[in-house]
Design a protein around this motif. Structure first.
Motif, PDB file in Angstrom:
ATOM      1  N   LEU A  28       0.796  -1.336   0.017  1.00 46.64           N
ATOM      2  CA  LEU A  28      -0.101   0.244  -0.074  1.00 46.64           C
ATOM      3  C   LEU A  28       0.856   1.201  -0.233  1.00 46.64           C
ATOM      4  CD1 LEU A  28      -2.776  -0.964   2.708  1.00 46.64           C
ATOM      5  CD2 LEU A  28      -2.896  -0.753   0.032  1.00 46.64           C
ATOM      6  N   ALA A  29       1.988   1.330   0.787  1.00 45.78           N
ATOM      7  CA  ALA A  29       2.461   2.569   0.780  1.00 45.78           C
ATOM      8  C   ALA A  29       3.668   2.512  -0.778  1.00 45.78           C
ATOM      9  CB  ALA A  29       3.798   2.335   2.086  1.00 45.78           C
ATOM     10  N   THR A  31       2.568   1.545  -3.331  1.00 46.14           N
ATOM     11  CA  THR A  31       1.295   1.886  -4.376  1.00 46.14           C
ATOM     12  C   THR A  31       1.264   3.610  -4.209  1.00 46.14           C
ATOM     13  OG1 THR A  31       0.192   0.020  -4.305  1.00 46.14           O
ATOM     14  CG2 THR A  31      -0.779   1.897  -5.215  1.00 46.14           C
ATOM     15  N   GLY A  32       1.157   4.046  -2.936  1.00 43.58           N
ATOM     16  CA  GLY A  32       0.902   5.530  -2.765  1.00 43.58           C
ATOM     17  C   GLY A  32       2.273   6.222  -3.155  1.00 43.58           C
ATOM     18  N   LEU A  35       2.287   6.629  -7.042  1.00 40.23           N
ATOM     19  CA  LEU A  35       1.333   7.498  -7.453  1.00 40.23           C
ATOM     20  C   LEU A  35       1.538   8.883  -7.065  1.00 40.23           C
ATOM     21  CD1 LEU A  35      -2.070   5.387  -6.887  1.00 40.23           C
ATOM     22  CD2 LEU A  35      -0.647   5.780  -9.122  1.00 40.23           C
ATOM     23  N   GLY A  36       2.010   9.044  -5.821  1.00 42.36           N
ATOM     24  CA  GLY A  36       2.404  10.432  -5.424  1.00 42.36           C
ATOM     25  C   GLY A  36       3.794  10.923  -5.977  1.00 42.36           C
ATOM     26  N   GLY A  41      -0.236  12.339  -7.897  1.00 39.75           N
ATOM     27  CA  GLY A  41      -0.874  12.258  -6.654  1.00 39.75           C
ATOM     28  C   GLY A  41      -2.508  11.512  -6.946  1.00 39.75           C
ATOM     29  N   VAL A  42      -3.496  11.846  -6.296  1.00 35.73           N
ATOM     30  CA  VAL A  42      -4.711  11.092  -6.417  1.00 35.73           C
ATOM     31  C   VAL A  42      -5.951  12.242  -6.250  1.00 35.73           C
ATOM     32  CG1 VAL A  42      -6.433   9.354  -5.621  1.00 35.73           C
ATOM     33  CG2 VAL A  42      -3.945   8.792  -5.660  1.00 35.73           C
ATOM     34  N   ASN A  51      -5.792   8.066 -11.165  1.00 38.76           N
ATOM     35  CA  ASN A  51      -4.956   7.284 -10.241  1.00 38.76           C
ATOM     36  C   ASN A  51      -5.646   6.682  -9.104  1.00 38.76           C
ATOM     37  OD1 ASN A  51      -2.785   8.160 -11.745  1.00 38.76           O
ATOM     38  ND2 ASN A  51      -2.414   9.787 -10.532  1.00 38.76           N
ATOM     39  N   LEU A  55      -4.929   2.558  -6.933  1.00 38.71           N
ATOM     40  CA  LEU A  55      -4.917   2.318  -5.405  1.00 38.71           C
ATOM     41  C   LEU A  55      -6.031   1.709  -4.836  1.00 38.71           C
ATOM     42  CD1 LEU A  55      -3.776   3.729  -2.936  1.00 38.71           C
ATOM     43  CD2 LEU A  55      -5.527   5.856  -3.047  1.00 38.71           C
ATOM     44  N   CYS A  56      -7.405   1.896  -5.459  1.00 38.23           N
ATOM     45  CA  CYS A  56      -8.397   1.179  -4.885  1.00 38.23           C
ATOM     46  C   CYS A  56      -8.426  -0.479  -5.311  1.00 38.23           C
ATOM     47  CB  CYS A  56      -9.738   1.899  -5.763  1.00 38.23           C
ATOM     48  SG  CYS A  56     -10.146   3.332  -4.868  1.00 38.23           S
ATOM     49  N   LEU A  59      -5.808  -1.871  -2.767  1.00 38.10           N
ATOM     50  CA  LEU A  59      -6.339  -1.836  -1.236  1.00 38.10           C
ATOM     51  C   LEU A  59      -7.536  -2.928  -1.352  1.00 38.10           C
ATOM     52  CD1 LEU A  59      -6.859  -0.696   1.733  1.00 38.10           C
ATOM     53  CD2 LEU A  59      -8.213   1.257   0.343  1.00 38.10           C
TER      54      LEU A  59
END
Length: 253
Positions: A28-29, A31-32, A35-36, A41-42, A51, A55-56, A59
């Motif tokens: 998860l980290a 992925t963030g 994307l970030g 970002g999202v 994006n 993430l979804c 998760l």
């Protein structure tokens, strides 16, 4: 005997569950971070809406689905009904989050004029989501809601278990397809030069596979399966008697 403390978890189970959760948090980290740091970002109502999709999906369809599968291994001494409810709730939450991700990608494509449902990733992804939804509905109908007989539940359970593991594996495979597709769209010319974004996204893929392998190992260890509690055996016999008209001794009424 009554009042005795519950038996300890089998040797090694807690360690593998802990490793699975650490891997889940790491993916998860990662992925963030991807994307970030590299994709801006999202955000929902913006060019960054796409994006939301990866993430979804990571998760919901991977992390939460994997945790839902582990419920029966982790909560070994709690009431079966409570464990069933938690199992269903986690799968339901995963479905809702995945649906948000699907809506995000369709809206993003419509805004940008990109065609929908043309890639292998989209075909496999939509099929996996629809089958996952069907699996959840059938599971609730057979095991959570009243109505299904003891023998009907017994006949369906092997299919439910198999497709639960199969859909988890498919979800990870679809995520890997999506990562590759996203990299080829965005950094096609530099991907082969080991650019930082490519390395980070590849690391995410490795973490997805590692998470799946650890969860799969826990699920396939026969000696780590949840054993029914004494009161659950009695209730199961009573349920069989009520739904099939059989006495505890096996004779027909």
């Amino acid at each position: 005997m009554d009042g005795a403390p519950p038996a300890a978890s089998p040797a090694g189970l807690s360690a593998y569950v802990l490793v699975s959760q650490l891997l889940g948090l790491m993916l998860l980290a990662t992925t963030g971070a991807w994307l970030g740091r590299y994709r801006g970002g999202v955000a929902w109502h913006s060019p960054l809406q796409f994006n939301v999709h990866p993430l979804c999906m990571v998760l919901g369809m991977v992390f939460l689905q994997g945790d839902a599968l582990l419920v029966y291994r982790v909560f070994r001494h709690e009431a079966k009904r409570s464990t069933k409810v938690l199992h269903a709730l986690l799968h339901g939450l995963a479905l809702v989050i995945a649906l948000v991700g699907i809506i995000a990608v369709f809206e993003s494509h419509r805004t940008k004029g990109i065609p929908d449902m043309y890639s292998l990733h989209s075909w496999c992804g939509m099929a996996t989501f629809v089958l996952y939804l069907l699996q959840w509905l059938l599971g609730c109908g057979f095991f959570l809601l009243p109505g299904a007989s003891f023998s009907l539940r017994g006949r369906y359970k092997p299919q439910h278990v198999f497709f639960g593991v199969a859909l988890f594996a498919l979800s990870i495979a679809v995520c890997l397809l999506g990562i590759t597709e996203m990299l080829l769209f965005n950094i096609r010319d530099s991907y082969s030069h080991f650019v930082p974004e490519g390395v980070l996204a590849n690391t995410l893929g490795v973490l997805l596979v590692a998470f799946g392998l650890v969860v799969g190992y826990v699920l396939t260890r026969d000696d780590w399966k949840r054993l029914p509690l004494a009161e659950e055996l009695a209730l199961s016999m009573d349920f069989k008697t009520l739904t099939e008209g059989e006495s505890p001794g096996g004779g027909s009424q």
